[in-house]
Design an enzyme around this catalytic site. Structure first.
Site, PDB file in Angstrom:
ATOM      1  N   CYS A 139       0.822  -1.211   0.000  1.00  0.00           N
ATOM      2  CA  CYS A 139       0.000   0.000   0.000  1.00  0.00           C
ATOM      3  C   CYS A 139       0.853   1.257   0.000  1.00  0.00           C
ATOM      4  O   CYS A 139       0.898   2.001  -0.968  1.00  0.00           O
ATOM      5  CB  CYS A 139      -0.903   0.008   1.228  1.00  0.00           C
ATOM      6  SG  CYS A 139      -1.744  -1.533   1.451  1.00  0.00           S
TER       7      CYS A 139
HETATM    8  N1  SAJ Z   1       6.438   2.477   8.709  1.00  0.00           N
HETATM    9  C1  SAJ Z   1       7.540   3.207   9.173  1.00  0.00           C
HETATM   10  N2  SAJ Z   1       7.330   4.171  10.107  1.00  0.00           N
HETATM   11  C2  SAJ Z   1       6.070   4.436  10.612  1.00  0.00           C
HETATM   12  C3  SAJ Z   1       4.968   3.673  10.138  1.00  0.00           C
HETATM   13  C4  SAJ Z   1       5.179   2.701   9.188  1.00  0.00           C
HETATM   14  O1  SAJ Z   1       8.672   2.991   8.739  1.00  0.00           O
HETATM   15  O2  SAJ Z   1       5.946   5.305  11.475  1.00  0.00           O
HETATM   16  C5  SAJ Z   1       6.648   1.451   7.687  1.00  0.00           C
HETATM   17  C6  SAJ Z   1       6.199   0.063   8.129  1.00  0.00           C
HETATM   18  O3  SAJ Z   1       7.237  -0.617   8.788  1.00  0.00           O
HETATM   19  C7  SAJ Z   1       5.842  -0.587   6.794  1.00  0.00           C
HETATM   20  C8  SAJ Z   1       5.323   0.585   5.964  1.00  0.00           C
HETATM   21  O4  SAJ Z   1       5.837   1.774   6.569  1.00  0.00           O
HETATM   22  O5  SAJ Z   1       6.993  -1.108   6.182  1.00  0.00           O
HETATM   23  C9  SAJ Z   1       3.786   0.658   5.903  1.00  0.00           C
HETATM   24  O6  SAJ Z   1       3.340   0.653   7.210  1.00  0.00           O
HETATM   25  P1  SAJ Z   1       1.756   0.828   7.600  1.00  0.00           P
HETATM   26  O7  SAJ Z   1       1.676   0.880   9.091  1.00  0.00           O
HETATM   27  O8  SAJ Z   1       1.159   1.939   6.854  1.00  0.00           O
HETATM   28  O9  SAJ Z   1       1.147  -0.558   7.237  1.00  0.00           O
HETATM   29  P2  SAJ Z   1       0.333  -1.163   5.996  1.00  0.00           P
HETATM   30  O10 SAJ Z   1       0.839  -0.667   4.703  1.00  0.00           O
HETATM   31  O11 SAJ Z   1       0.230  -2.622   6.212  1.00  0.00           O
HETATM   32  O12 SAJ Z   1      -1.163  -0.683   6.221  1.00  0.00           O
HETATM   33  C10 SAJ Z   1      -1.570   0.496   5.744  1.00  0.00           C
HETATM   34  C11 SAJ Z   1      -2.619   0.929   6.754  1.00  0.00           C
HETATM   35  N3  SAJ Z   1      -1.910   1.341   7.957  1.00  0.00           N
HETATM   36  C12 SAJ Z   1      -2.360   2.123   8.909  1.00  0.00           C
HETATM   37  O13 SAJ Z   1      -3.298   2.847   8.754  1.00  0.00           O
HETATM   38  C13 SAJ Z   1      -1.658   2.055  10.228  1.00  0.00           C
HETATM   39  C14 SAJ Z   1      -3.433   1.902   6.057  1.00  0.00           C
HETATM   40  O14 SAJ Z   1      -2.623   2.964   5.623  1.00  0.00           O
HETATM   41  C15 SAJ Z   1      -4.172   1.244   4.934  1.00  0.00           C
HETATM   42  O15 SAJ Z   1      -5.436   0.846   5.407  1.00  0.00           O
HETATM   43  C16 SAJ Z   1      -3.469   0.039   4.380  1.00  0.00           C
HETATM   44  O16 SAJ Z   1      -2.090   0.311   4.439  1.00  0.00           O
HETATM   45  C17 SAJ Z   1      -3.972  -0.178   2.983  1.00  0.00           C
HETATM   46  O17 SAJ Z   1      -4.454  -1.271   2.737  1.00  0.00           O
HETATM   47  O18 SAJ Z   1      -3.939   0.765   2.199  1.00  0.00           O
END
Ligand code: SAJ
Length: 437
Positions: free
Chosen positions: A275
């Site tokens: 995502c």
């Molecule tokens: N990450 C960081 N620092 C942060 C947060 C995340 O480095 O502070 C990294 C994570 O380790 C990961 C990536 O970014 O590699 C994405 O992290 P994420 O928490 O956004 O997780 P996803 O992609 O599995 O889920 C996201 C959903 N996350 C949240 O809302 C917390 C949301 O944005 C969407 O519902 C989903 O993608 C989607 O399906 O679009």
């Protein structure tokens, strides 16, 4: 807005009667949606092109962490039908399309799956159906792909079929389930918005209608672009703080004491998953067609994509300070999934770090309790079932901070530790041989 008698009748049906939900695409979005519809008392037909996946689902085997085998088996036992026969979808009153929307060559949108779903709709759509696209995509997709499909099916928008977009909001590994997450819904017309809102109100507690499918499509892209840009910001600030000799983790925790106007994001080895690294590119790609710049999206991608190399550089420097050259060094990698507490390695920056190290002649051992050893071996790394394997390495690098890892033993077994997730500080584990981003 005045609704036709027909639309009003469909709204009443979706609101008051038992109806059948048809889900196209049974992955991390579609399967939880199908189970949610079942749990909310609807009949469900789940459709997927994969014979193997459908066979597993009918056997009660879930590959989606948010749906347990027991939940799935109970749904199948009480009549939920999983099939590869698209004709079964003719019995559905609403079709929810949750197929992949990846990036293809040159990180341009790969619309094959949405196109295939639109072709399925063209072949089976019938009077009275709602057709809702959920796959993350650029503004305009719903009109571009689904309106021609319903025309091909001999249907007329708002007269005998309704079309909308409703972005999925699945957060893998999060305890929130589909029915508890507010749902944005936008029809290609106000009438379709009204009908789609009625249908979704049977699935989730909180539906938020917007004025168009495009507004709904852009809502999702804003949500994920917001994350990509803020993660890039702290990834860049981590590099700045390191140059200043400041602990970025302490600074973020301090900023997070602000009770308003600040949300903490944390640096890491990069941004993974299907995502956050991808969805903003749908917007950037489409904006380029309109000659509208998307500099934040472009810069965030540059910063986030460069993080694995930055981690490698920091590791090389740390090893050099201990008279160890990168080539032939031994690294114990902890965590290869793209984020904590899940098994998914798609677009995982941990993999980019480890592959980059391997390309520089580093021997890689890996411990990730969520990822199968076969999968780790397929990447050319030596899997370890516990953390004591760190004792044979020159440095341990923590790339994914799974909760279940025994960090105390890991640190005690390591000569050097490089923590890219700040998990040791979070756990109150400190020692002179621990270093972090
Ligand atoms: N990450 C960081 N620092 C942060 C947060 C995340 O480095 O502070 C990294 C994570 O380790 C990961 C990536 O970014 O590699 C994405 O992290 P994420 O928490 O956004 O997780 P996803 O992609 O599995 O889920 C996201 C959903 N996350 C949240 O809302 C917390 C949301 O944005 C969407 O519902 C989903 O993608 C989607 O399906 O679009």
């Amino acid at each position: 807005m005045s609704l036709s008698a027909y639309a009003t009748a469909q709204i009443e049906r979706f609101t008051l009667q038992r109806w059948t939900a048809g889900v196209i695409g049974l992955g991390y979005v579609g399967l939880p949606l199908a189970i949610t519809a079942h749990n909310r008392g609807l009949d469900v037909i789940g459709y997927d092109v994969s014979e193997a996946k459908v066979a597993e689902l009918n056997a009660g085997i879930s590959r989606i962490e948010d749906v347990t085998n027991d939940e799935l088996a109970a749904a199948v036992a009480s009549g939920v039908e999983f099939t590869t026969d698209a004709n079964a979808l003719k019995d559905a009153d609403a079709l929810f399309i949750a197929v992949p929307s990846p990036l293809g060559v040159n990180r341009h949108p790969d619309m094959r799956f949405i196109e295939a779903a639109a072709n399925t709709v063209a072949s089976i759509a019938r009077h009275g159906q709602l057709i809702a696209l959920e796959s993350t995509t650029y503004p305009g997709t719903t009109e571009e792909y689904l309106l021609p499909a319903i025309t091909q099916a001999g249907l007329v928008l708002d007269e005998n079929v309704f079309v909308a977009f409703s972005p999925e909001r699945v957060d893998p590994g999060n305890v929130l389930h589909t029915q508890d997450i507010p749902k944005v819904v936008g029809g290609v017309t106000p009438t379709s918005t009204a009908v789609a809102t009625a249908a979704y109100q049977r699935l989730v507690a909180n539906v938020h209608p917007v004025s168009s499918a495009k507004a709904a499509e852009l809502t999702k892209l804003l949500e994920n672009t917001y994350r990509a840009v803020n993660i890039a910001l702290v990834n860049e600030l981590a590099q700045v703080a390191h140059a200043f000799g400041i602990d970025i983790w302490e600074v973020i925790d301090a900023a997070a004491t602000k009770p308003f106007g600040f949300q903490a994001f944390y640096p890491g080895p990069g941004v993974g998953g299907h995502c956050i690294p991808l969805d903003p590119q749908f917007l950037a790609w489409r904006a380029r067609h309109l000659n509208v710049p998307t500099r934040f999206i472009d810069l965030a991608e540059d910063v986030n994509l460069a993080m694995p190399e930055y981690v490698i550089t920091r590791l090389a420097t740390l090893l050099h300070e201990h008279d160890i050259a990168l080539p032939n060094a031994r690294v114990f990698g902890v965590g290869v999934a793209y984020k904590r507490n899940i098994a998914d390695e798609r677009e995982s920056p941990a993999m980019d770090v480890l592959r980059g190290l391997a390309a520089r002649g580093v021997h890689i051992d890996v411990h990730d309790p969520h990822v199968a050893n076969d999968s780790i071996k397929r990447h050319g790394f030596v899997p370890h079932d516990d953390v004591t394997g760190a004792k044979d390495a020159d440095v341990t690098v923590i790339l994914t901070d799974h909760d279940c890892i025994d960090y105390a033993t890991l640190v005690a077994s390591s000569r050097l530790v490089f923590d890219t997730r700040g998990v040791l500080r979070r756990r109150g584990i400190d020692a002179s041989h621990i270093h972090r981003l």
